[in-house]
Enzyme design. Structure first.
Site, PDB file in Angstrom:
ATOM      1  N   GLY A  11      44.818  44.786  41.004  1.00  0.00           N
ATOM      2  CA  GLY A  11      45.718  45.905  41.335  1.00  0.00           C
ATOM      3  C   GLY A  11      46.675  45.520  42.453  1.00  0.00           C
ATOM      4  O   GLY A  11      46.261  44.923  43.439  1.00  0.00           O
ATOM      5  N   ARG A  72      45.069  41.514  35.140  1.00  0.00           N
ATOM      6  CA  ARG A  72      43.604  41.423  35.143  1.00  0.00           C
ATOM      7  C   ARG A  72      43.266  40.648  33.875  1.00  0.00           C
ATOM      8  O   ARG A  72      43.139  41.234  32.813  1.00  0.00           O
ATOM      9  CB  ARG A  72      42.971  42.813  35.140  1.00  0.00           C
ATOM     10  CG  ARG A  72      43.248  43.600  36.425  1.00  0.00           C
ATOM     11  CD  ARG A  72      42.491  44.915  36.446  1.00  0.00           C
ATOM     12  NE  ARG A  72      42.613  45.569  37.737  1.00  0.00           N
ATOM     13  CZ  ARG A  72      43.233  46.734  37.936  1.00  0.00           C
ATOM     14  NH1 ARG A  72      43.766  47.382  36.932  1.00  0.00           N
ATOM     15  NH2 ARG A  72      43.294  47.257  39.137  1.00  0.00           N
ATOM     16  N   ASP A 103      37.775  41.566  45.128  1.00  0.00           N
ATOM     17  CA  ASP A 103      36.628  40.657  45.017  1.00  0.00           C
ATOM     18  C   ASP A 103      36.433  40.116  43.600  1.00  0.00           C
ATOM     19  O   ASP A 103      35.895  39.017  43.423  1.00  0.00           O
ATOM     20  CB  ASP A 103      35.340  41.272  45.581  1.00  0.00           C
ATOM     21  CG  ASP A 103      35.054  42.658  45.054  1.00  0.00           C
ATOM     22  OD1 ASP A 103      35.931  43.240  44.378  1.00  0.00           O
ATOM     23  OD2 ASP A 103      33.954  43.176  45.311  1.00  0.00           O
ATOM     24  N   THR A 126      43.519  45.517  48.420  1.00  0.00           N
ATOM     25  CA  THR A 126      43.281  46.604  47.456  1.00  0.00           C
ATOM     26  C   THR A 126      43.296  47.917  48.213  1.00  0.00           C
ATOM     27  O   THR A 126      42.694  48.016  49.294  1.00  0.00           O
ATOM     28  CB  THR A 126      41.949  46.480  46.696  1.00  0.00           C
ATOM     29  OG1 THR A 126      41.668  47.754  46.083  1.00  0.00           O
ATOM     30  CG2 THR A 126      40.764  46.140  47.583  1.00  0.00           C
ATOM     31  N   ASP A 128      41.668  50.357  47.575  1.00  0.00           N
ATOM     32  CA  ASP A 128      40.332  50.966  47.543  1.00  0.00           C
ATOM     33  C   ASP A 128      39.530  50.694  48.829  1.00  0.00           C
ATOM     34  O   ASP A 128      38.582  51.398  49.131  1.00  0.00           O
ATOM     35  CB  ASP A 128      39.538  50.457  46.332  1.00  0.00           C
ATOM     36  CG  ASP A 128      40.250  50.747  45.022  1.00  0.00           C
ATOM     37  OD1 ASP A 128      41.143  51.609  45.021  1.00  0.00           O
ATOM     38  OD2 ASP A 128      39.919  50.105  44.004  1.00  0.00           O
ATOM     39  N   ASP A 130      37.396  48.393  49.401  1.00  0.00           N
ATOM     40  CA  ASP A 130      35.991  48.286  48.979  1.00  0.00           C
ATOM     41  C   ASP A 130      35.515  46.840  48.859  1.00  0.00           C
ATOM     42  O   ASP A 130      34.617  46.538  48.071  1.00  0.00           O
ATOM     43  CB  ASP A 130      35.803  49.013  47.627  1.00  0.00           C
ATOM     44  CG  ASP A 130      36.618  48.372  46.515  1.00  0.00           C
ATOM     45  OD1 ASP A 130      37.472  47.505  46.810  1.00  0.00           O
ATOM     46  OD2 ASP A 130      36.408  48.722  45.340  1.00  0.00           O
ATOM     47  N   ARG A 172      38.676  54.089  43.014  1.00  0.00           N
ATOM     48  CA  ARG A 172      37.649  53.687  42.032  1.00  0.00           C
ATOM     49  C   ARG A 172      36.308  54.289  42.438  1.00  0.00           C
ATOM     50  O   ARG A 172      36.208  55.500  42.515  1.00  0.00           O
ATOM     51  CB  ARG A 172      37.583  52.165  41.933  1.00  0.00           C
ATOM     52  CG  ARG A 172      37.266  51.677  40.541  1.00  0.00           C
ATOM     53  CD  ARG A 172      37.263  50.179  40.484  1.00  0.00           C
ATOM     54  NE  ARG A 172      38.592  49.601  40.444  1.00  0.00           N
ATOM     55  CZ  ARG A 172      39.284  49.365  39.335  1.00  0.00           C
ATOM     56  NH1 ARG A 172      38.752  49.641  38.159  1.00  0.00           N
ATOM     57  NH2 ARG A 172      40.478  48.838  39.382  1.00  0.00           N
TER      58      ARG A 172
HETATM   59  O1  F6P Z   1      41.824  49.158  42.365  1.00  0.00           O
HETATM   60  C1  F6P Z   1      43.011  49.831  42.621  1.00  0.00           C
HETATM   61  C2  F6P Z   1      43.138  51.032  41.720  1.00  0.00           C
HETATM   62  O2  F6P Z   1      44.374  51.662  42.010  1.00  0.00           O
HETATM   63  C3  F6P Z   1      41.992  52.043  41.784  1.00  0.00           C
HETATM   64  O3  F6P Z   1      42.057  52.878  42.901  1.00  0.00           O
HETATM   65  C4  F6P Z   1      42.154  52.752  40.486  1.00  0.00           C
HETATM   66  O4  F6P Z   1      40.942  53.325  40.043  1.00  0.00           O
HETATM   67  C5  F6P Z   1      42.587  51.650  39.554  1.00  0.00           C
HETATM   68  O5  F6P Z   1      43.149  50.627  40.369  1.00  0.00           O
HETATM   69  C6  F6P Z   1      43.602  52.061  38.530  1.00  0.00           C
HETATM   70  O6  F6P Z   1      43.789  50.988  37.697  1.00  0.00           O
HETATM   71  P1  F6P Z   1      45.048  50.855  36.728  1.00  0.00           P
HETATM   72  O7  F6P Z   1      46.243  50.605  37.587  1.00  0.00           O
HETATM   73  O8  F6P Z   1      44.697  49.696  35.877  1.00  0.00           O
HETATM   74  O9  F6P Z   1      45.165  52.155  35.999  1.00  0.00           O
END
Ligand code: F6P
Length: 320
Positions: A11, A72, A103, A126, A128, A130, A172
């Site tokens: 992300g 990803r 991570d 990130t 998050d 986390d 997340r």
């Molecule tokens: O990990 C970053 C994040 O923005 C999370 O907070 C969220 O759940 C996820 O990515 C959303 O993923 P995507 O951008 O693939 O929808």
């Protein structure tokens, strides 16, 4: 000249671009030839790799997201794809990698190190927040400010219309964004995966406050709770208030990096180049209890992230 490649993965997060710029410029000053990998792990396999000319990293400091783009990649799980990535790096003369991401990306690069012995340094990034072992990940401060700005304007309507607003934040499985936002925006309710909540006592507390003159309610709910819809209906049905749900979504991931994210990006980027320059092979840059340091990847990969207990304590009264 030894090649060092810089990439972003997973992300996107504000602060990635300042980190890229600093890693390129600082590694060049130490005598390396810097390269940019575009499109994350996928770009390693597809050879989206270019030498980093100074112009490639000028004027990027203030930009959100990542100018290197990200992905990803599932293909990187396959040894044959990693073999192709290794051959690409060899052709360019790249012997070291800096990965800016989460991570999951660090684990992927560690597998790559175990396969082909290409040393890497990880920079936590990130929204998050986390990643185990570090109190801070790039992008968090910018995301929190984006959430604050949105909650502040939602409160204007909540107050004008005597409404309740449930605001869902990302993160997340981690409630950090929600907790920090609830505390700093003066929310009445906070729901996060880390904390139990008691709707009966929340109801009693808020009913009392409404009788005393409160005319709006702000609830911050982490996406990991999966409770936003339910809570909005519950407020409407139980407290008999007009209630609306706002899901902030990807708005909170973008935007120009804050000063804090830019400064943290520089510190992490210099530390990452230095770590590789010292001959370290698989370390993650961390910021813990006010100090910068490094941790071996296994200490990050095998651990669980936890939110600062002092912040959790500040949120507890908002769960009951
Ligand atoms: O990990 C970053 C994040 O923005 C999370 O907070 C969220 O759940 C996820 O990515 C959303 O993923 P995507 O951008 O693939 O929808």
């Amino acid at each position: 000249m030894e090649g060092i490649a810089i990439m972003t993965s997973g992300g996107d997060a504000a602060g990635m671009n300042p980190a890229v710029k600093c890693a390129v410029e600082y590694s060049r000053s130490l005598g390396y030839k810097p390269f940019l990998v575009f499109n994350g792990l996928r770009g390693l396999i597809d050879d989206n790799i270019e030498e980093a000319k100074p112009s490639a990293v000028s004027g990027i400091m203030h930009r959100g997201g990542t100018v290197l783009r990200s992905s990803r990649s599932k293909r990187f799980f396959e040894l044959e794809s990693r073999q192709v990535a290794y051959e690409n790096l060899q052709r360019h003369g790249i012997t070291k990698l800096i990965v800016i991401g989460g991570d999951g990306s660090f684990r992927a690069l560690n597998q790559f190190y175990e396969d082909f012995k290409v040393p890497f340094a990880g920079i936590p990034a990130t929204i998050d927040n986390d990643i185990p072992g570090t109190d801070y990940c790039l992008g968090v401060d910018t995301a929190l400010n984006m959430i604050r700005q949105n909650v502040d304007s939602i409160r204007d309507t909540a107050n004008s219309f005597s409404r309740a607003f449930v605001v869902e934040t990302m993160g997340r499985h981690c409630g950090y964004l929600a907790m920090a936002s609830a505390v700093t925006s003066g929310a009445e309710i906070c729901m996060v995966p880390e904390l139990e909540y008691d709707l009966d006592s929340i109801g009693e507390r808020l009913r009392r406050q409404l009788e005393e003159g409160r005319n709006f309610i702000i609830a911050i709910v982490a996406e990991g709770c999966n409770m936003s819809d339910y809570l909005t209906r519950w407020i409407h049905d139980t407290l008999k208030m007009d209630a609306r749900l706002t899901i902030l979504g990807h708005i909170q991931r973008g935007g120009s990096p804050s000063v804090r994210d830019r400064l943290m990006a520089f510190k992490f980027a210099v530390a990452a180049v230095d770590s590789l320059h010292r001959g370290e092979t698989s370390n993650i840059m961390v910021y813990r209890s006010g100090s910068y340091g490094t941790l071996p990847i296994h200490k990050v990969a095998d651990a669980h992230a936890s939110v600062d207990p002092a912040l959790v304590a500040l949120c507890k009264p908002l769960c009951k």
